[in-house]
Design an enzyme around this catalytic site. Structure first.
Site, PDB file in Angstrom:
ATOM      1  N   GLU A  99       0.309  -1.454   0.359  1.00 46.30           N
ATOM      2  CA  GLU A  99       0.124  -0.209   0.068  1.00 46.30           C
ATOM      3  C   GLU A  99       0.870   1.601  -0.091  1.00 46.30           C
ATOM      4  O   GLU A  99       1.395   1.143   0.650  1.00 46.30           O
ATOM      5  CB  GLU A  99      -0.841  -0.036   1.504  1.00 46.30           C
ATOM      6  CG  GLU A  99      -1.905   1.163   1.405  1.00 46.30           C
ATOM      7  CD  GLU A  99      -2.800   0.944   2.550  1.00 46.30           C
ATOM      8  OE1 GLU A  99      -3.924   2.177   2.723  1.00 46.30           O
ATOM      9  OE2 GLU A  99      -2.242   0.432   3.534  1.00 46.30           O
ATOM     10  N   CYS A 147      -5.130  -2.686   3.323  1.00 48.52           N
ATOM     11  CA  CYS A 147      -5.295  -2.666   4.587  1.00 48.52           C
ATOM     12  C   CYS A 147      -5.995  -2.980   5.309  1.00 48.52           C
ATOM     13  O   CYS A 147      -6.849  -3.591   5.663  1.00 48.52           O
ATOM     14  CB  CYS A 147      -4.705  -1.120   4.208  1.00 48.52           C
ATOM     15  SG  CYS A 147      -3.515  -1.285   5.790  1.00 48.52           S
ATOM     16  N   LYS A 205     -10.284   1.936  -1.662  1.00 44.37           N
ATOM     17  CA  LYS A 205     -10.106   1.033  -0.570  1.00 44.37           C
ATOM     18  C   LYS A 205     -11.230   2.006   0.421  1.00 44.37           C
ATOM     19  O   LYS A 205     -11.833   3.077  -0.292  1.00 44.37           O
ATOM     20  CB  LYS A 205      -8.607   2.030   0.515  1.00 44.37           C
ATOM     21  CG  LYS A 205      -8.659   1.727   1.989  1.00 44.37           C
ATOM     22  CD  LYS A 205      -7.122   2.351   2.796  1.00 44.37           C
ATOM     23  CE  LYS A 205      -7.509   1.446   3.682  1.00 44.37           C
ATOM     24  NZ  LYS A 205      -6.172   1.826   3.990  1.00 44.37           N
TER      25      LYS A 205
END
Length: 288
Positions: A43, A153, A116
């Site tokens: 990331e 994440c 995300k």
């Protein structure tokens, strides 16, 4: 049987974007002629972990979708003849920023984009200050190396994201991530936190009976010490590969996609789902 060779590159911040990107590109190009099918970067690989604090200067790390880094990694994908998962800090428009990942095909073309969805706001992880919640939803991306579900994440803590990707046919869940220990916390918590992180993703592999790949960074930035442990899990949760916190470089893991069907025959979780009982999952929480 469809065997795939998956590579995670576990790196760190080398003080500038140019130096950091050059290191990652160099590591990737070492893999030429090694038969890599999928290559995964961590990331925000091209920046320091700037959300450790809130500040306007953090936005200066963002790049647009036509940035030179994007085209460079499209060329890397073409040179390696590999699918590349390329996470980046995306500037979409004035004042609109995302934590994103492109998926490049083997010919360098764009197979898909994920933004995300779950954005944290915790000490040292002040991402809500920088990133808008993603608008791409949970759509696995079809590639020549299989159907991959990209999540980033904080998404890893949400079983709903993994399940939806799985229901839509993902063969592999891929989690670029940047997570580490906070030096302000007791060291007694360190291993427990890392174990929780690995266990929840192994749980997604088990519950959905597919492969899971996580790519993390290492090194110290401010009071965060990134713990590495980039890993690959089989559909039964077995850890095939686990990179230690001092490992800097790339690692190839070979997986066999036929294990997915084998696992789902013996552990038919999808057969026994009770969708008629799941409406409460859409509630925010129960009120007293």
């Amino acid at each position: 049987m469809k065997s795939l060779r998956i590579v995670t590159i576990q790196g760190k911040w080398f003080e500038t974007t140019a130096a950091t990107n050059a290191w990652y590109v160099s590591e990737a190009k070492k893999l030429k002629n090694s038969g890599v099918d999928i290559l995964v970067l961590p990331e925000l690989y091209h920046t320091p972990y700037f959300p450790i604090e809130e500040g306007e200067k953090g936005f200066e790390w963002a790049i647009e979708k036509n940035d030179g880094l994007v085209s460079e990694w499209q060329n890397v994908a073409k040179e390696l003849h590999a699918v590349v998962v390329f996470p980046f800090f995306e500037k979409r428009a004035r004042g609109i920023y995302y934590n994103s990942a492109y998926v490049f095909e083997r010919d360098g073309s764009i197979a898909g984009l994920y933004r995300k969805s779950h954005i944290p706001d915790d000490p040292c992880f002040y991402e809500k200050y920088y990133f808008a919640p993603g608008d791409t939803g949970f759509e696995p991306i079809q590639t020549s190396a299989g159907k991959i579900g990209v999540l980033i994440c904080w998404d890893q803590w949400f079983p709903e994201a993994a399940r939806i990707n799985s229901l839509k046919g993902a063969d592999v869940l891929i989690y670029p991530t940047a997570i580490g220990w906070d030096a302000n916390e007791p060291e007694s918590l360190y291993e427990r936190q890392k174990d929780s992180w690995m266990t929840v993703m192994r749980g997604h592999a088990i519950a959905n009976r597919l492969f899971v790949v996580a790519a993390n960074r290492i090194g110290s930035e401010g009071n965060l010490n990134f713990w590495g442990h980039s890993f690959v899990s089989a559909p039964d949760g077995y850890i095939i590969q686990d990179l230690k916190p001092d490992f800097l470089g790339s690692s190839i893991t070979e997986i066999d996609l036929s294990e997915i069907e084998f696992n789902r025959r013996w552990w038919p979780h999808f057969r026994d789902r009770r969708t008629d009982l799941y409406k409460d999952i859409l509630k925010t929480w129960d009120t007293p």
